[in-house]
Design a protein around this motif. Structure first.
Motif, PDB file in Angstrom:
ATOM      1  N   PRO A 112       0.831  -1.195   0.000  1.00 31.23           N
ATOM      2  CA  PRO A 112       0.000   0.000   0.000  1.00 31.23           C
ATOM      3  C   PRO A 112       0.866   1.245   0.000  1.00 31.23           C
ATOM      4  O   PRO A 112       2.050   1.174   0.316  1.00 31.23           O
ATOM      5  N   PRO A 113       0.323   2.426  -0.377  1.00 32.30           N
ATOM      6  CA  PRO A 113       1.120   3.650  -0.458  1.00 32.30           C
ATOM      7  C   PRO A 113       1.802   3.999   0.858  1.00 32.30           C
ATOM      8  O   PRO A 113       2.926   4.451   0.867  1.00 32.30           O
ATOM      9  N   TYR A 114       1.118   3.853   1.961  1.00 28.51           N
ATOM     10  CA  TYR A 114       1.711   4.125   3.263  1.00 28.51           C
ATOM     11  C   TYR A 114       1.966   2.793   3.955  1.00 28.51           C
ATOM     12  O   TYR A 114       1.129   1.903   3.950  1.00 28.51           O
ATOM     13  N   GLY A 115       3.114   2.673   4.621  1.00 27.78           N
ATOM     14  CA  GLY A 115       3.383   1.498   5.430  1.00 27.78           C
ATOM     15  C   GLY A 115       4.131   0.408   4.699  1.00 27.78           C
ATOM     16  O   GLY A 115       4.702  -0.472   5.333  1.00 27.78           O
ATOM     17  N   GLY A 116       4.160   0.421   3.356  1.00 26.48           N
ATOM     18  CA  GLY A 116       4.875  -0.593   2.614  1.00 26.48           C
ATOM     19  C   GLY A 116       6.278  -0.130   2.262  1.00 26.48           C
ATOM     20  O   GLY A 116       7.260  -0.654   2.767  1.00 26.48           O
ATOM     21  N   PHE A 117       6.375   0.860   1.395  1.00 32.10           N
ATOM     22  CA  PHE A 117       7.678   1.400   1.023  1.00 32.10           C
ATOM     23  C   PHE A 117       8.178   2.295   2.155  1.00 32.10           C
ATOM     24  O   PHE A 117       7.500   3.243   2.551  1.00 32.10           O
ATOM     25  N   PRO A 118       9.353   2.012   2.699  1.00 32.26           N
ATOM     26  CA  PRO A 118       9.793   2.670   3.949  1.00 32.26           C
ATOM     27  C   PRO A 118      10.427   4.041   3.746  1.00 32.26           C
ATOM     28  O   PRO A 118      11.622   4.221   3.928  1.00 32.26           O
ATOM     29  N   VAL A 119       9.645   5.035   3.377  1.00 33.53           N
ATOM     30  CA  VAL A 119      10.163   6.378   3.139  1.00 33.53           C
ATOM     31  C   VAL A 119       9.385   7.384   3.969  1.00 33.53           C
ATOM     32  O   VAL A 119       8.179   7.223   4.188  1.00 33.53           O
ATOM     33  N   VAL A 120      10.067   8.407   4.458  1.00 34.88           N
ATOM     34  CA  VAL A 120       9.417   9.541   5.118  1.00 34.88           C
ATOM     35  C   VAL A 120       9.896  10.819   4.457  1.00 34.88           C
ATOM     36  O   VAL A 120      10.930  10.843   3.775  1.00 34.88           O
TER      37      VAL A 120
END
Length: 249
Positions: free
Chosen positions: A38-46
């Protein structure tokens, strides 16, 4: 210990294209949006906002001491620091820990840390390759207008009220009125938002004589008060009253 690639980024080694490819820990297809997360929580970027303008990679590694950073992308605009960055971590759990450092200080500035989409990061890398940052980043989940570009803001419905965000904690009503010098501010309707303990939140609401004047004052969006640049958003009198009421509780 700044993370597995701290030394590399601290010295500026490695091409920008390698950075984009190597910082893709889940083998996502760049530019295609292909992913099983999913867009948030999957790819670990902030995304970081409010960085000192002289911030370097090593400062971000220090800010996130103890976390394993895969990539740091400092965002510039027209060759100058924008005060923003993207940070990719080794996994989603590291993101959760990183988010707990929201509004902690780097030097004299507090830094905002919030979630963003993986595509925002890829767009920023691509824009850096082209030498210009023109990315329309997606808003974080806790504030729908938080990261809208000015062109998007122009499409919104305006009232007489603007919301200010990213103010120095020491900012007062007089400084805000001075910031809007040349615009018709209703001086008695400037409210600096505070928490119940009296500490400033970095936000304020400003009422203008007309909605047209509020729209005109949007020309001050992303201009600075002291060391911080301030974001402006159209809002409503109702939201301003609610914020004022919460400050009094």
């Amino acid at each position: 210990m700044y993370g597995s690639r701290g030394a590399m980024f601290g010295s500026g080694v490695g091409s920008k294209r390698q950075r984009m490819m190597q910082s893709n820990p889940y083998n996502l297809a760049v530019g295609t949006g292909a992913a099983s997360f999913p867009p948030y929580g999957g790819f670990p970027v902030v995304r970081l906002r409010g960085l000192p303008f002289n911030c370097a990679d090593v400062d971000i590694f220090k800010f996130f001491t103890g976390l394993d950073i895969v990539d740091v992308l400092l965002v510039s605009k027209n060759g100058k620091s924008s005060g923003e960055a993207f940070v990719v971590f080794a996994g989603p759990m590291q993101v959760e820990i990183a988010l707990q450092r929201d509004r902690q200080n780097m030097g004299r500035r507090y830094v905002e840390v919030f979630r963003c989409y993986k595509q925002d990061y890829y767009n920023a890398v691509a824009a850096e390759e082209e030498g210009a940052y023109e990315v329309h980043v997606s808003p974080p989940p806790a504030g729908p207008s938080r990261a809208k570009s000015f062109s998007e803001k122009e499409k919104l419905e305006y009232t007489e009220v603007l919301k200010m965000r990213g103010l120095p904690y020491s900012a007062n009503k007089h400084q805000i009125i001075e910031f809007f010098s040349g615009y018709k501010v209703v001086e008695g309707r400037v409210h600096v938002v505070c928490r119940p303990d009296g500490k400033a939140t970095g936000e304020a609401f400003v009422e203008f004589e007309t909605a047209a004047e509020a729209r005109r004052a949007m020309a001050k969006d992303k201009m600075s008060i002291g060391p911080r640049y301030v974001e402006l958003f159209p809002t409503t009198r109702e939201e301003a009253r609610r914020a004022e009421s919460r400050s009094r509780q």
